[in-house]
Design a protein around this motif. Sequence first.
Motif, PDB file in Angstrom:
ATOM      1  N   ASP A  24       0.828  -1.216   0.000  1.00 52.51           N
ATOM      2  CA  ASP A  24       0.000   0.000   0.000  1.00 52.51           C
ATOM      3  C   ASP A  24       0.861   1.263   0.000  1.00 52.51           C
ATOM      4  O   ASP A  24       0.538   2.245  -0.678  1.00 52.51           O
ATOM      5  N   ARG A  46       2.248   1.836  -3.450  1.00 53.42           N
ATOM      6  CA  ARG A  46       1.136   2.118  -4.372  1.00 53.42           C
ATOM      7  C   ARG A  46       0.654   3.556  -4.190  1.00 53.42           C
ATOM      8  O   ARG A  46       0.279   4.223  -5.166  1.00 53.42           O
ATOM      9  N   LYS A  47       0.663   4.034  -2.954  1.00 50.04           N
ATOM     10  CA  LYS A  47       0.252   5.420  -2.695  1.00 50.04           C
ATOM     11  C   LYS A  47       1.162   6.428  -3.393  1.00 50.04           C
ATOM     12  O   LYS A  47       0.730   7.521  -3.762  1.00 50.04           O
ATOM     13  N   ALA A 103      -4.878   4.748  -3.935  1.00 53.81           N
ATOM     14  CA  ALA A 103      -4.442   3.833  -2.873  1.00 53.81           C
ATOM     15  C   ALA A 103      -4.579   4.455  -1.489  1.00 53.81           C
ATOM     16  O   ALA A 103      -4.578   3.736  -0.477  1.00 53.81           O
TER      17      ALA A 103
END
Length: 343
Positions: free
Chosen positions: A218, A221-222, A228
């Motif tokens: 995560d 991905r952010k 995300a």
Amino acid sequence: MKNIYDLTLDELKLWMKENKESEFRSKQVIEWLYKDIKNFDDMKNLPKALKEKLNSNFTMELPKVEHEYTSRLDGTKKLLLALQDGNLIECVIMKYNHGNSICVSTQVGCRMGCKFCASTIDGRVRDLTAGEILLQVIVGQKVLGERISNIVLMGSGEPFDNYDNVIKFLKIVNADYGLNIGQRHITLSTCGIVPKIIDFADEDMQITLAISLHSTTDDRRKEIMPIANKYSIKEILDACKYYIDKTGRRVSFEYSLVKEVNDSLEDAKSLGKLLKGILCHVNLIPINEIKENSYKKTDSEEVKIFAKILKEYGVETTVRREMGSDINAACGQLRRSYMETQK
């Protein structure tokens, strides 16, 4: 004025009823829309009074082909289309042995903010109507002079950010009165709007769902996908499992490989562990480099190794064939470069 291509057959039947016309006329009109005519006056089996009503209430204008580019490498065509309000969108036509495919846009621009995508740089201007999405396919067939049999909703825009118009388009393009393109020949790509994945599963369509994943954690991905920050990878995978259970269809995970960002051996192993046992397929995508960021494409040999590791985990994997690289065929590149030249 409303474009008649925005209407389903049922909506046209209702309009006929409200305008004191026979219901069967709606089927006649719909049939004409998919023939090579330019206006309502060419619809020869309609009474003059009905043609006048149609002319007063609707347009059947097609988007104008502002520019057409053909790849010298593989024959891929990219069309820059001007809509009625002057906004520009793109679609890409790809020729394969199994038939012709078109990649269509669902919005003018995009507000999802994915770092490696050119279509989101200037944000979202507006949603496309169902008819404006459909007309990309119709114009594409006219330019190609051949039938298009496969559709991917992977152009500019996030389809689930324009959910109602996209669902309406899917129903029209699949209908026997429309282009009659089978649902199994259509792929819809989303960056992962979890509630809409669940809604889409409940639509009970046989359309391939593709998820833009691009990372296995995560936090990373952010960094490349702002969505995300709202939905975790676990939430996305749970929604995908619900989709698989409801439809019996496998999910396709798109993974754009960025050199020294998400393409290491550990990344490959992590992705294999994450997806092992899920009815899915991974589509590895060497990114299209754009001047607005510093991301570089993963070397082809490293892509092969990445794919090999995934297969060792039992995850079916393919590497997307790069097409139209000499004509800016990636999402948003052509529209953006054209707009810059017009300033």
